[in-house]
Design an enzyme around this catalytic site. Sequence first.
Site, PDB file in Angstrom:
ATOM      1  N   HIS A   1      -2.666   6.052   4.890  1.00 40.08           N
ATOM      2  CA  HIS A   1      -1.233   6.272   5.076  1.00 40.08           C
ATOM      3  C   HIS A   1      -0.848   7.653   4.547  1.00 40.08           C
ATOM      4  CE1 HIS A   1      -0.978   2.195   6.237  1.00 40.08           C
ATOM      5  NE2 HIS A   1      -0.433   1.642   5.164  1.00 40.08           N
TER       6      HIS A   1
ATOM      7  N   CYS B   1       0.826  -1.215   0.000  1.00 39.55           N
ATOM      8  CA  CYS B   1       0.000   0.000   0.000  1.00 39.55           C
ATOM      9  C   CYS B   1       0.861   1.267   0.000  1.00 39.55           C
ATOM     10  CB  CYS B   1      -0.947   0.007   1.188  1.00 39.55           C
ATOM     11  SG  CYS B   1      -0.233  -0.600   2.702  1.00 39.55           S
TER      12      CYS B   1
HETATM   13  C1  2RA Z   1       1.114  -2.128   6.707  1.00 37.01           C
HETATM   14  N1  2RA Z   1       1.637  -1.994   4.347  1.00 37.01           N
HETATM   15  O1  2RA Z   1       0.632  -0.990   6.614  1.00 37.01           O
HETATM   16  C2  2RA Z   1       1.542  -2.896   5.484  1.00 37.01           C
HETATM   17  C3  2RA Z   1       0.675  -4.068   5.211  1.00 37.01           C
HETATM   18  N2  2RA Z   1      -0.662  -3.720   4.959  1.00 37.01           N
HETATM   19  O2  2RA Z   1       1.278  -2.701   7.788  1.00 37.01           O
END
Ligand code: 2RA
Length: 329
Positions: free
Chosen positions: A234, A126
């Site tokens: 994120h 991601c």
């Molecule tokens: C996380 N990208 O954010 C990794 C797995 N989804 O922990």
Amino acid sequence: MRIAVVGATGMVGEVMLKVLAERNFPVTELIPVASERSVGKEIEYKGKKYKVVGMQTAVDMKADIALFSAGGDTSLEWAPKFAAAGTTVIDNSSAWRMDPTKKLIVPEINATELTAADKIIANPNCSTIQMVLVLAPLHRKYNIKRVIVSTYQSITGTGVKAVQQLENEYAGVQGEMAYKYPIHRNAIPQCDSFEENGYTKEEMKLVRETKKILSDNTIAVTATAVRVPIVGGHSEAVNVEFSNDFDVNEVRNILHHTDGVVVQDNNDTYTYPMPMYAQGKDDVFVGRIRRDESQENTLNMWIVADNLRKGAATNTIQIAEYLIAAKLV
Ligand code: 2RA
């Protein structure tokens, strides 16, 4: 299309079902798949109930496409079995991403690499997807020499257990820990386990996957991945050094015209991306675009996306949409 969703009862699996319905994906038969302990459970899709089946049953049902989000071990064991049965697998785990025989796809960047022979296709991590979607057009225009990225990652990337830990800590309740430390009122500079070189797997995914997706091993990448107590998506502070100089307004214009990217960048109106507002959306949002005054040909940006959507479910489904449109399935 006969579509299997492997990991249908998990956090990403549930978002996959939501996005399939939202995008009116041409599902003629849905096969929700999960581990034996979930077999028989019912899930709802577009107002209809479906019973969860086990892995071998799903292989025998010969789906056209299987959307996997079931962890690396499951994918390593079962993706080849689905592929051998004629199913095209699009896998969200890290199992196949760096396999030189497998394609690592962000549709807006490199879907044209795909052929009908690709029966196991890797969906990138991601935090990589949101970054490379912004970097790709800038690399083509100015040639990237080096990327320094610091991430501020949602607890949803860890899964339900982490969300429950935060809720428990909010409520002052001691419960199962997804992390070694409290996440409420904290920031944990560790996403996934550590590798021999002192970096975490999450950080090395950003390093390795970026080079593969942009097809350029000369790009230097270094990363620090941090877990923060939010759920919307994120966020990433990205510093990019180019071979050539650039104009900041031209950068904004290039990104404004990049599919899947939304520029939110106006200091006068306090306009910049934030995970609270990216949540539930499929775009990658970029702002705080500004020259790095400490080094020539270098730019700073702030990139935000819903890690469960463009970072996982939506990107996977967009790959499936491409396969259908290109008549590769
Ligand atoms: C996380 N990208 O954010 C990794 C797995 N989804 O922990």
